[in-house]
Motif scaffolding. Structure first.
Motif: not given
Length: 276
Positions: A61-65, A84-88, A109-110
Motif C-alpha cells: 500500500x502506497x498512499x491511496x494505491x 482510492x479517490x482518483x475522483x473524490x 464504486x462511488x
C-alpha cells in the motif's frame, strides 16, 4: 455507522456473515509477515479431501494505491490494483489473472451521503456488465443490482433489496434469482461490542415451493473466544469455535452435522491464521 447507505452487497451482509463466515470443511494454515518496506506477505496452504493446494500473496500500500499479487500452486497469477479517490468518493478496482486473461474485471464504486453506485465490466471478448445502485441513509437503504450479458443481449440476473439498520439490530429483505427467491433476515446484537448476537433467516423459492429457515447465533465466551451455532429446518447443524491464541492470530474449529442422518460422517474443518 458510515455516512451513506453502503453498496448493494451490504444489504443483509451482517446476518449472512454470521451464518456463513468462518464455517469451513477443510484444513487451512496461513502465515503472514510484514517487511520494513510495508509489504505484507501471506503464505496459505489448504487441504481439502485428498487435494492440497497453496498460494503466496504480497500486498503493498502506497498512499491511496493498494497492489495485491498472488501466485498459487496451479501456476496462476492473480493481480488486483485498487485506487482510492482518483475522483473524490470513488474506488477503482482492476483485477487480472494469468494465464486466464478472460477473468479480468474493472470495477468502479462511488459513495455519496445518500447513495452508492457500483459498476463492473469483465475484460473479455463478450463482456458482462454489472450495475448496482443503493439509495438511502445508514439506517434505511433500498437498492437493486443487475447483470447484462452483451453476448446474448439480455439481463443475466436482477436483484432488489431493502434494509433497516439500528445500532443493535438489522433487518433485510432481498428478492433475487430474477424474482424466483425472496430472503428475509434479522440480526440482533446482544452486547455493546457486538460479539454476541442472534440471527434468523428464511428463504422462499417460488418455482419449487421450497422454504429454508435458518437460526443461529454467536456467543463471546470471553475476550478471546467466540462460539457460533446454526441450524436449519433441513436438519443441518453447524458449530464453530474461534480462539485468539495471540493478538491477531486465530484458531478456528468448525463442524457440520446432518441431524436427520447421523450415520453420515460429519464434516470438520480447522484453520490456523498466524499474524505478527
Amino acid at each position: 455507522m458510515s455516512k451513506g447507505p453502503g453498496l448493494f452487497s451490504d444489504i443483509g451482509k451482517k446476518a449472512r456473515d454470521l451464518l456463513t463466515k468462518d464455517y469451513i470443511s477443510d484444513q487451512k494454515l496461513s502465515i503472514s509477515t510484514y517487511s520494513d518496506t510495508g509489504v505484507a506477505l501471506t503464505s496459505t496452504a489448504v487441504k481439502k479431501g485428498g487435494l492440497s493446494t497453496g498460494d503466496v500473496g504480497a500486498q503493498y500500500k502506497y498512499k491511496n494505491t493498494l497492489i495485491d499479487v498472488k501466485v498459487d500452486t496451479g501456476s496462476n497469477i492473480s493481480t488486483t490494483l485498487t485506487l482510492n479517490d482518483i475522483v473524490p468518493s470513488t474506488k477503482t478496482i482492476a483485477s487480472l489473472k494469468f494465464p486466464d486473461y478472460s477473468s479480468g474485471k474493472l470495477e468502479v464504486q462511488y459513495y455519496h451521503h445518500h447513495a452508492a453506485f457500483s459498476t463492473a465490466v469483465s475484460l473479455n471478448q463478450s463482456p458482462t456488465a454489472d450495475l448496482s445502485v443503493t439509495l438511502g441513509t445508514p439506517t434505511f437503504a433500498i437498492g437493486a443490482e443487475a447483470s447484462y450479458d452483451t453476448a446474448g443481449g439480455k439481463l443475466a440476473k436482477y436483484t432488489a433489496g431493502i434494509s433497516v439498520t439500528k445500532p443493535d439490530s438489522c433487518a433485510a429483505i432481498i428478492l433475487g434469482d430474477k424474482g424466483d427467491t425472496i430472503k428475509a433476515s434479522y440480526i440482533h446484537h446482544l452486547d455493546e461490542v457486538k460479539k454476541s448476537a442472534a440471527v434468523g433467516e428464511i428463504t422462499r423459492r417460488f418455482s419449487t415451493n421450497e422454504n429454508t429457515f435458518t437460526v443461529g447465533g454467536s456467543y463471546a465466551v470471553d475476550n478471546l473466544t467466540i462460539l457460533k451455532l446454526k441450524l436449519n429446518n433441513h436438519g443441518k447443524l453447524g458449530a464453530l469455535l474461534q480462539h485468539e491464541l495471540i493478538p491477531k492470530s486465530l484458531l478456528t474449529i468448525s463442524s457440520e452435522f446432518d441431524t436427520k442422518a447421523l450415520d453420515k460422517t460429519p464434516r470438520f474443518g480447522v484453520a490456523l491464521a498466524l499474524k505478527p
